[in-house]
Write a protein that holds these residues in place. Structure first.
Motif, PDB file in Angstrom:
ATOM      1  N   GLU A 554       0.795  -1.458  -0.085  1.00 43.77           N
ATOM      2  CA  GLU A 554       0.415   0.289  -0.336  1.00 43.77           C
ATOM      3  C   GLU A 554       0.544   1.280   0.250  1.00 43.77           C
ATOM      4  O   GLU A 554       2.071   1.383   0.786  1.00 43.77           O
ATOM      5  CB  GLU A 554      -1.175  -0.260   0.845  1.00 43.77           C
ATOM      6  N   GLU A 560      -4.072   9.295   3.821  1.00 41.46           N
ATOM      7  CA  GLU A 560      -4.455   8.085   3.611  1.00 41.46           C
ATOM      8  C   GLU A 560      -4.098   6.558   4.849  1.00 41.46           C
ATOM      9  O   GLU A 560      -4.386   6.173   5.088  1.00 41.46           O
ATOM     10  CB  GLU A 560      -4.685   7.955   1.758  1.00 41.46           C
ATOM     11  N   CYS A 561      -2.632   6.307   4.237  1.00 44.65           N
ATOM     12  CA  CYS A 561      -2.705   4.895   4.497  1.00 44.65           C
ATOM     13  C   CYS A 561      -2.108   4.980   5.944  1.00 44.65           C
ATOM     14  O   CYS A 561      -2.298   4.337   6.830  1.00 44.65           O
ATOM     15  CB  CYS A 561      -0.435   5.411   3.842  1.00 44.65           C
ATOM     16  N   PRO A 565      -5.807   3.007   6.321  1.00 44.14           N
ATOM     17  CA  PRO A 565      -5.011   2.696   5.295  1.00 44.14           C
ATOM     18  C   PRO A 565      -6.196   1.550   5.316  1.00 44.14           C
ATOM     19  O   PRO A 565      -7.660   1.846   5.413  1.00 44.14           O
ATOM     20  CB  PRO A 565      -4.455   1.824   6.263  1.00 44.14           C
ATOM     21  N   LYS A 566      -6.658   1.363   3.525  1.00 42.23           N
ATOM     22  CA  LYS A 566      -6.833  -0.159   3.123  1.00 42.23           C
ATOM     23  C   LYS A 566      -6.785  -1.574   3.250  1.00 42.23           C
ATOM     24  O   LYS A 566      -7.507  -2.313   3.056  1.00 42.23           O
ATOM     25  CB  LYS A 566      -6.802   0.737   1.281  1.00 42.23           C
ATOM     26  N   GLU A 567      -5.076  -1.298   3.517  1.00 47.89           N
ATOM     27  CA  GLU A 567      -5.402  -3.146   3.274  1.00 47.89           C
ATOM     28  C   GLU A 567      -5.043  -3.082   5.674  1.00 47.89           C
ATOM     29  O   GLU A 567      -4.826  -2.452   6.134  1.00 47.89           O
ATOM     30  CB  GLU A 567      -3.497  -2.865   2.813  1.00 47.89           C
ATOM     31  N   GLU A 568      -5.748  -4.306   5.229  1.00 46.37           N
ATOM     32  CA  GLU A 568      -5.883  -5.145   6.217  1.00 46.37           C
ATOM     33  C   GLU A 568      -3.850  -5.224   7.791  1.00 46.37           C
ATOM     34  O   GLU A 568      -4.210  -5.133   8.249  1.00 46.37           O
ATOM     35  CB  GLU A 568      -6.010  -6.318   6.867  1.00 46.37           C
ATOM     36  N   LYS A 571      -2.873  -1.586   8.427  1.00 46.58           N
ATOM     37  CA  LYS A 571      -3.702  -1.384   9.457  1.00 46.58           C
ATOM     38  C   LYS A 571      -3.170  -2.428  10.820  1.00 46.58           C
ATOM     39  O   LYS A 571      -3.323  -1.593  11.947  1.00 46.58           O
ATOM     40  CB  LYS A 571      -5.083  -1.858   9.391  1.00 46.58           C
TER      41      LYS A 571
END
Length: 579
Positions: A554, A560-561, A565-568, A571
């Protein structure tokens, strides 16, 4: 029950605690007994009529004895000088990546250590019996440009020097090699990151540190050489011991003359030991050895000279020059790096534009450090494209094929890429000022005065004006890391790489290093930073990239990150770091 409260400080120094020292009566008694026995032995020898003190006085300064003493000193100095020089050369050859050079050095050491010194002395002394004439020409072709009788070139003195020096070189080679490999590998990498060639790395970084380990063993070798010169008597050489033997074979005063030889040998070894002590102090700079009074006086004179010549104008960090808009500073496409069967980087893609800061996040072993080392050409990618300023890192294209850069080209490329290491990797035998001056002087070719002025301004800028003459061992971790940053900036790099610069620091020292890095970012320095400092990433980064298992899973703006964050996996990592 209420807890005891500490008294408020008064600002005055309290009286020292009175401590009764341990009484070591047994040690004092043993020392007194040894001293008494030595005194008794000396007294009995001095008053022993068989010792013949009068003969000792007679022969102590006899011309033949003094001549033998001079020969012994000359042989020792010349043979040790040639032996040490040859040993350094052989050690470098042994450590070379060139298999031919390494094999030749190994064969030399194997042969000269495996045959007795006495045999080697006889061989050189009677070389004329094997080769009556020495010629200059082309071997195995019969072409001879000239020849001379062997006996006219190699007499007894020359043969003695050749035998002792060639034998000593074999032993010195292994001593030097052991000292070189004892130097921490980070020192070599730090010198490489400054763009120093292999010769300069060895001369200015590796060998000065290796000398600290080497000097005691070389002292032993010099003392052994002093006594091994007696073997030259087999080829009509006449050293101290030979002169003594020739006299007592005529007058049979064996004991007095052996005492004469012992007194002179003790004097020579004492001089060597004193010299060894001062040489050890010189090369022990920065390793906890107390500097000499002369060194402190020189440091004060240099400080006074800097104060008189100090420029009033402040200096910038030396940010990168302007670049063409849109042209990336660092570009990676499908970069792979593996060590054996382990894939450390697996198809990394990233782009860093001028004046941007990229922060690399990820757990240990995710490939952050390896990626930075590839960018600085400390490691070479096994596949993919990696460019800095539009040029491939460590490689050049010619005739449609990729070729390794020459060492000179590689040094020029590294000099434009500054690197700050996790373990600081300062050169411990140099002061903070000398650490920062080394690259500009030995790589960029600046004069000492200009390099010193630039180094002082950089150290002042990072808050270390009062630590110019301090050695790394006298600095805290945060101070050492700031010196390392100043050292990298002194090369006027176009991009700066930071390999977890705060992970080895106490929490209280992290802030002073991050403040310097934030100042760099505000000035527009292009930076790639591997770190776990999430607050720093939020404040400074233009882009954040999360690595896991050698892959960027990512990337994007920190807002954003790091916030959403988008990815588990991202996170989970952030939750552990922030916790």
């Amino acid at each position: 029950m209420a807890a005891d409260t500490a008294p408020a400080p008064t600002g005055e120094r309290p009286p020292p605690v009175t401590v009764v020292p341990v009484r070591r009566y047994g040690r004092w008694a043993a020392a007194a007994l040894v001293a008494y026995l030595l005194f008794a032995l000396g007294w009995s020898l001095w008053h022993n009529p068989n010792l013949d003190v009068a003969s000792i006085r007679q022969y102590l300064f006899a011309p033949s004895i003094l001549h033998g003493l001079a020969v012994t000193v000359e042989l020792t100095l010349v043979a040790m000088g040639i032996g040490i020089a040859g040993g350094v050369l052989l050690a470098v050859m042994r450590l070379s990546d060139n298999r031919v050079l390494s094999a030749v050095a190994w064969g030399y050491i194997w042969f000269f250590r495996g045959t007795p010194l006495l045999v080697q002395i006889i061989f050189w002394g009677f070389l004329g019996a094997l080769y009556p004439n020495l010629f200059v020409g082309i071997p195995l072709t019969g072409v001879v440009f000239g020849s001379v009788p062997t006996s006219s070139l190699i007499g007894a003195a020359t043969a003695a020097v050749l035998a002792l020096a060639t034998n000593e070189a074999a032993y010195c080679a292994e001593l030097v090699r052991a000292a070189i490999i004892s130097v921490d590998g980070g020192q070599r990498e730090a010198a490489m990151s400054l763009g120093m060639s292999s010769g300069r790395r060895m001369r200015f970084v590796i060998l000065p540190q290796a000398m600290r380990v080497l000097i005691p063993t070389l002292g032993n070798e010099a003392i052994s050489m002093l006594k091994m010169t007696a073997l030259v008597s087999v080829i009509s050489g006449r050293d101290l011991m030979t002169s003594v033997q020739q006299i007592y074979q005529q007058n049979f005063k064996i004991m007095p003359l052996l005492v004469v030889a012992s007194l002179w040998y003790l004097l020579l070894t004492s001089i060597l030991s004193i010299g060894q002590h001062y040489v050890e102090r010189y090369f022990g700079r920065g390793f906890g050895v107390r500097p000499s009074a002369a060194h402190e006086r020189r440091a004060r004179r240099r400080a006074a000279a800097r104060a008189r010549a100090r420029a009033t104008a402040p200096a910038d960090y030396g940010t990168a020059p302007d670049h063409v808009d849109g042209e990336p500073m660092v570009r990676a496409e499908q970069v792979w790096k593996w060590f054996g069967s382990t894939d450390v980087l697996r198809g990394v893609d990233l782009t860093v534009h001028p004046r941007q800061t990229l922060v690399l996040l990820g757990p240990s072993g995710s490939g952050k450090s390896t990626l930075l080392r590839c960018v600085n050409a400390l490691e070479r990618p096994d596949s993919g494209l990696l460019e800095v300023e539009g040029r491939r890192v460590g490689l050049r294209e010619a005739g449609g094929r990729l070729h390794e850069m020459t060492e000179k080209e590689l040094c020029r490329q590294r000099a434009r890429i500054g690197m700050v290491f996790q373990r600081f990797n300062l050169f411990p035998h140099m002061t903070a000022l000398e650490n920062v001056m080394l690259g500009p002087r030995r790589v960029l070719g600046l004069s000492r005065e200009r390099a010193e002025a630039e180094a002082e301004r950089l150290l002042t800028r990072v808050g270390l004006r009062d630590k110019l003459d301090a050695y790394p061992g006298q600095l805290s971790g945060g101070q050492q890391q700031r010196v390392a940053i100043a050292r990298a900036l002194a090369m006027k790099p176009h991009v700066m790489l930071f390999d977890e610069p705060t992970s080895a620091l106490d929490p209280e020292l992290v802030g002073e290093v991050l403040d310097v890095m934030k100042d760099l970012a505000r000035q527009g320095m292009t930076m790639i930073v591997a770190t776990h400092e999430i607050g720093f990433a939020k404040e400074v980064a233009d882009t954040v990239a999360m690595l896991d298992g050698g892959v960027i899973i990512e990337s994007g703006p920190p807002g954003e990150c790091l916030v959403a964050p988008k990815e588990e996996r991202t996170k989970a990592f952030l939750s552990k770091v922030l916790a």
